[in-house]
Motif scaffolding. Sequence first.
Motif, PDB file in Angstrom:
ATOM      1  N   TYR A   1      -0.250   4.074  -3.607  1.00 15.12           N
ATOM      2  CA  TYR A   1       0.606   2.938  -3.239  1.00 15.12           C
ATOM      3  C   TYR A   1       1.476   3.407  -2.086  1.00 15.12           C
ATOM      4  O   TYR A   1       2.537   3.995  -2.262  1.00 15.12           O
ATOM      5  CB  TYR A   1       1.456   2.491  -4.427  1.00 15.12           C
ATOM      6  CG  TYR A   1       1.890   1.043  -4.316  1.00 15.12           C
ATOM      7  CD1 TYR A   1       1.052   0.021  -4.761  1.00 15.12           C
ATOM      8  CD2 TYR A   1       3.107   0.698  -3.743  1.00 15.12           C
ATOM      9  CE1 TYR A   1       1.429  -1.310  -4.652  1.00 15.12           C
ATOM     10  CE2 TYR A   1       3.490  -0.628  -3.626  1.00 15.12           C
ATOM     11  CZ  TYR A   1       2.654  -1.626  -4.086  1.00 15.12           C
ATOM     12  OH  TYR A   1       3.021  -2.956  -3.967  1.00 15.12           O
TER      13      TYR A   1
ATOM     14  N   LEU B   1       2.153  -2.674   2.825  1.00 15.35           N
ATOM     15  CA  LEU B   1       1.322  -1.836   1.968  1.00 15.35           C
ATOM     16  C   LEU B   1       0.077  -1.433   2.748  1.00 15.35           C
ATOM     17  O   LEU B   1      -0.653  -2.281   3.276  1.00 15.35           O
ATOM     18  CB  LEU B   1       0.922  -2.587   0.701  1.00 15.35           C
ATOM     19  CG  LEU B   1       0.132  -1.778  -0.330  1.00 15.35           C
ATOM     20  CD1 LEU B   1       0.982  -0.659  -0.895  1.00 15.35           C
ATOM     21  CD2 LEU B   1      -0.358  -2.687  -1.458  1.00 15.35           C
TER      22      LEU B   1
ATOM     23  N   ASN C   1      10.122  -0.098  -0.443  1.00 12.85           N
ATOM     24  CA  ASN C   1       9.626   0.156  -1.794  1.00 12.85           C
ATOM     25  C   ASN C   1       9.991   1.559  -2.266  1.00 12.85           C
ATOM     26  O   ASN C   1       9.203   2.257  -2.881  1.00 12.85           O
ATOM     27  CB  ASN C   1       8.111  -0.052  -1.883  1.00 12.85           C
ATOM     28  CG  ASN C   1       7.673  -0.232  -3.329  1.00 12.85           C
ATOM     29  OD1 ASN C   1       8.373  -0.840  -4.134  1.00 12.85           O
ATOM     30  ND2 ASN C   1       6.517   0.302  -3.664  1.00 12.85           N
ATOM     31  N   GLN C   2      11.198   1.992  -1.954  1.00 15.80           N
ATOM     32  CA  GLN C   2      11.652   3.307  -2.359  1.00 15.80           C
ATOM     33  C   GLN C   2      11.811   3.410  -3.877  1.00 15.80           C
ATOM     34  O   GLN C   2      12.103   2.438  -4.549  1.00 15.80           O
ATOM     35  CB  GLN C   2      12.967   3.677  -1.674  1.00 15.80           C
ATOM     36  CG  GLN C   2      14.155   2.818  -2.050  1.00 15.80           C
ATOM     37  CD  GLN C   2      14.302   1.614  -1.137  1.00 15.80           C
ATOM     38  OE1 GLN C   2      13.344   1.165  -0.564  1.00 15.80           O
ATOM     39  NE2 GLN C   2      15.498   1.094  -1.011  1.00 15.80           N
TER      40      GLN C   2
ATOM     41  N   SER D   1      10.605  -5.840   0.494  1.00 15.77           N
ATOM     42  CA  SER D   1       9.859  -6.136   1.714  1.00 15.77           C
ATOM     43  C   SER D   1       9.325  -4.850   2.328  1.00 15.77           C
ATOM     44  O   SER D   1      10.090  -3.924   2.603  1.00 15.77           O
ATOM     45  CB  SER D   1      10.767  -6.857   2.718  1.00 15.77           C
ATOM     46  OG  SER D   1      11.212  -8.089   2.185  1.00 15.77           O
ATOM     47  N   TYR D   2       8.012  -4.820   2.560  1.00 13.22           N
ATOM     48  CA  TYR D   2       7.389  -3.635   3.130  1.00 13.22           C
ATOM     49  C   TYR D   2       5.948  -3.961   3.478  1.00 13.22           C
ATOM     50  O   TYR D   2       5.435  -5.040   3.145  1.00 13.22           O
ATOM     51  CB  TYR D   2       7.438  -2.453   2.149  1.00 13.22           C
ATOM     52  CG  TYR D   2       6.890  -2.764   0.761  1.00 13.22           C
ATOM     53  CD1 TYR D   2       5.554  -2.547   0.444  1.00 13.22           C
ATOM     54  CD2 TYR D   2       7.732  -3.278  -0.235  1.00 13.22           C
ATOM     55  CE1 TYR D   2       5.060  -2.834  -0.815  1.00 13.22           C
ATOM     56  CE2 TYR D   2       7.247  -3.571  -1.494  1.00 13.22           C
ATOM     57  CZ  TYR D   2       5.911  -3.349  -1.786  1.00 13.22           C
ATOM     58  OH  TYR D   2       5.422  -3.637  -3.035  1.00 13.22           O
TER      59      TYR D   2
ATOM     60  N   ASP E   1      15.614  -2.140   1.962  1.00 15.37           N
ATOM     61  CA  ASP E   1      14.422  -1.821   2.736  1.00 15.37           C
ATOM     62  C   ASP E   1      14.790  -1.754   4.217  1.00 15.37           C
ATOM     63  O   ASP E   1      15.828  -2.277   4.645  1.00 15.37           O
ATOM     64  CB  ASP E   1      13.341  -2.880   2.499  1.00 15.37           C
ATOM     65  CG  ASP E   1      12.894  -2.917   1.041  1.00 15.37           C
ATOM     66  OD1 ASP E   1      12.860  -1.842   0.419  1.00 15.37           O
ATOM     67  OD2 ASP E   1      12.585  -4.007   0.536  1.00 15.37           O
TER      68      ASP E   1
ATOM     69  N   ASN F   1       8.754   0.876  -9.918  1.00 20.22           N
ATOM     70  CA  ASN F   1       9.413  -0.227 -10.609  1.00 20.22           C
ATOM     71  C   ASN F   1      10.544   0.246 -11.529  1.00 20.22           C
ATOM     72  O   ASN F   1      10.527  -0.016 -12.727  1.00 20.22           O
ATOM     73  CB  ASN F   1       8.370  -1.014 -11.414  1.00 20.22           C
ATOM     74  CG  ASN F   1       8.961  -2.300 -11.969  1.00 20.22           C
ATOM     75  OD1 ASN F   1       9.877  -2.867 -11.389  1.00 20.22           O
ATOM     76  ND2 ASN F   1       8.433  -2.737 -13.094  1.00 20.22           N
ATOM     77  N   PRO F   2      11.595   0.922 -11.054  1.00 18.46           N
ATOM     78  CA  PRO F   2      11.700   1.425  -9.693  1.00 18.46           C
ATOM     79  C   PRO F   2      11.198   2.859  -9.560  1.00 18.46           C
ATOM     80  O   PRO F   2      11.060   3.352  -8.466  1.00 18.46           O
ATOM     81  CB  PRO F   2      13.197   1.380  -9.438  1.00 18.46           C
ATOM     82  CG  PRO F   2      13.773   1.671 -10.782  1.00 18.46           C
ATOM     83  CD  PRO F   2      12.854   1.054 -11.783  1.00 18.46           C
TER      84      PRO F   2
ATOM     85  N   GLN G   1       2.788   1.143  -7.887  1.00 19.07           N
ATOM     86  CA  GLN G   1       3.968   0.444  -7.394  1.00 19.07           C
ATOM     87  C   GLN G   1       5.212   0.885  -8.158  1.00 19.07           C
ATOM     88  O   GLN G   1       5.243   0.866  -9.389  1.00 19.07           O
ATOM     89  CB  GLN G   1       3.803  -1.070  -7.527  1.00 19.07           C
ATOM     90  CG  GLN G   1       4.948  -1.854  -6.923  1.00 19.07           C
ATOM     91  CD  GLN G   1       4.665  -3.341  -6.896  1.00 19.07           C
ATOM     92  OE1 GLN G   1       3.629  -3.784  -7.362  1.00 19.07           O
ATOM     93  NE2 GLN G   1       5.594  -4.110  -6.343  1.00 19.07           N
TER      94      GLN G   1
ATOM     95  N   ARG H   1      13.468  -2.650  -2.484  1.00 17.54           N
ATOM     96  CA  ARG H   1      12.111  -2.618  -3.024  1.00 17.54           C
ATOM     97  C   ARG H   1      11.444  -3.989  -3.009  1.00 17.54           C
ATOM     98  O   ARG H   1      10.729  -4.367  -3.927  1.00 17.54           O
ATOM     99  CB  ARG H   1      12.115  -2.038  -4.447  1.00 17.54           C
ATOM    100  CG  ARG H   1      12.529  -0.578  -4.487  1.00 17.54           C
ATOM    101  CD  ARG H   1      12.623  -0.038  -5.895  1.00 17.54           C
ATOM    102  NE  ARG H   1      13.812  -0.489  -6.591  1.00 17.54           N
ATOM    103  CZ  ARG H   1      15.007   0.057  -6.454  1.00 17.54           C
ATOM    104  NH1 ARG H   1      15.186   1.056  -5.636  1.00 17.54           N
ATOM    105  NH2 ARG H   1      16.040  -0.408  -7.119  1.00 17.54           N
TER     106      ARG H   1
ATOM    107  N   CYS I   1       3.531   2.855   1.408  1.00 18.14           N
ATOM    108  CA  CYS I   1       4.348   1.774   1.962  1.00 18.14           C
ATOM    109  C   CYS I   1       5.027   2.179   3.257  1.00 18.14           C
ATOM    110  O   CYS I   1       5.557   3.285   3.381  1.00 18.14           O
ATOM    111  CB  CYS I   1       5.442   1.363   0.976  1.00 18.14           C
ATOM    112  SG  CYS I   1       4.846   1.069  -0.696  1.00 18.14           S
TER     113      CYS I   1
END
Length: 620
Positions: free
Chosen positions: A527, A385, A533-534, A382-383, A542, A431-432, A429, A380, A529
Amino acid sequence: MKQIFTLVCVAFCALTANAQDVYNAIVDGKLAPEFAAVAGEDGGVANNAANGQSIITMTAGKATVTAVGGTTPANADGGGQQITIGDVIDAEKHVYKVASVEAWNDIKWDRKNQGDIDFWYIAGTGNPYVDMNAVENSKDDVWQGNYKADYIYYEPDGSAGMPVTGLYYKFTASAKGAFKVKVWANKGNRKTFVVNAKTMQAERLLASGYINGVNDADGKKKLLTVEQVDSVHHVYIYGNYENAVAAGEKTQEELDQMKADADALAVERQYVIGNGNQNFWGWLTFDVEAGEEYWVFQHSSQIGFGGFEFHEGKTAEDLIGGIEAAYVYTTNFSTYEDEETGERVTWKGEKAFGNGQFAQTEEEGAPFGDFFHNDGSAKRASYCLLPEDVLAHSDKTEALTIAVWVRAQEEAASADYLWTPLFTAYAQQANPNSWPMMACQYRGVLQVNCAGWTDYTDEQNVKGVNAIYHGDADWLADHKWHYYTAVFEGENAKVYFDGELKNEWDNTKVAERTQKGLFSNGAELKYVCLGGNQAWDWNDNDAPFDFARLLIKNSGMSAGEIKAQMSADFPTWQEYLTGITTAVKVIRPTSDAIYNLAGQRVDAAYKGLVIKNGVKTMQQ
């Protein structure tokens, strides 16, 4: 004649009374003042021509339109063009650079009327081309020693560049809204483009009006809505195939080929406004952003211009009577330098997070110059957006396609991304954890939890079992570019790799599971991706992948359309992927079941190589 004129005036003039800003190219049967100033009231050779162009600017309220007429080489007496050649481009085909042109066509602005219907428009001179070479004329296989122009035309993805001369129109507005432009096209089967000048990519075209020969039952001309124009196109493209299906006289192989040919033609003809080589007059309607420039022109021909309406705060859908406009989002991840910050930013607002970055290839002959390079060393983190509205347009169509070229980086191994998602979306976003959500998993399965949920289980798979592509069946293990496509239509979903169907689900098979929330409430998924960002505490890094040419649209693509899109993105993809095969690993509903290598259940009497309890064995 009078009755026909009344019909046209109702269709083309009724909206004018409520339009915010209006401009007519013909006023009381004469050219508008801006055109008359350079060509006379009745039209003629432009007296403002400079550097091979005649430029006329029209303004109405918050909208400005610039008409550009351009010169093309004139035919010389005795055959051929008066062209002097330069360096050789292709010796075998006798193609050369152009050193000089001795004679050019005049630039004209004329008023014209479409004969049997009262439809006035102005017309300029010149086919809009992006570059020009010279090719030697031949007769009876003998080269003649004289040359003609060999034009290079605009391509819908912008790869060839924008027109440098010829006839085109530039539209801008100081506010967000929609244009409705009155046009005449002598050849309706020539591609007609509305192009965002910043991205150089063609936008969805909404055409309404009259296609020559499409009349009412009593023979009177029929003005078509956008939906009806699309229907005419559908019959033109798929009519023979659908008739063959109904007749039942073709083999399945022949029908499949007819369908594939029609699908390929549908991609090519999505910018066509007529039916065959027929003329067209009507409206082109399109959305515009404030301050951005949009070009309208026809491929290898000229398009007449009758005027425009600009509606601030409206959309193309508003203006065409509530018909759902097709939504298409594309990005090639190219960047430009922001004048204020000096930073490299993308054209459509995509943002790189963590160690993800927008990259350019240095490989000679690489298929994609720009791409998104993602890092797979963390969770969660690098991705890429995407714009928050990319999943917000399928509430009426109940269809969605997500497609992207993917390449596993050389240092990446299957064990590093066994359960990694390619594409995920949430309300905010993660988180998680975040709800609602949806995910397209790298391994070939899906998940939707958005006003209705489905995990796309074995029970829902049309084959009774999910094919899972990782580990020994890793479809990215060769570290080459591959095309991933997820298609959602109603309660059906499909996943394709390189245009080949890999999994298909029917969500009506299991009670109280549905994917339609993805359409009705897709606007809540803001959001969005690519590459990571799973959510839901998935303990997976990622995606250590590169991504190129992302496409999202509110319609479902067929296998033929997918392969046609692949060819448009990457013309040599078939040669590039020759010899690549992917094995199949399956998750089975029972441990005792026996499967062949195609993932189909077989009984104990089956002879040959099978998979049982995850082990390949030979049954004799």
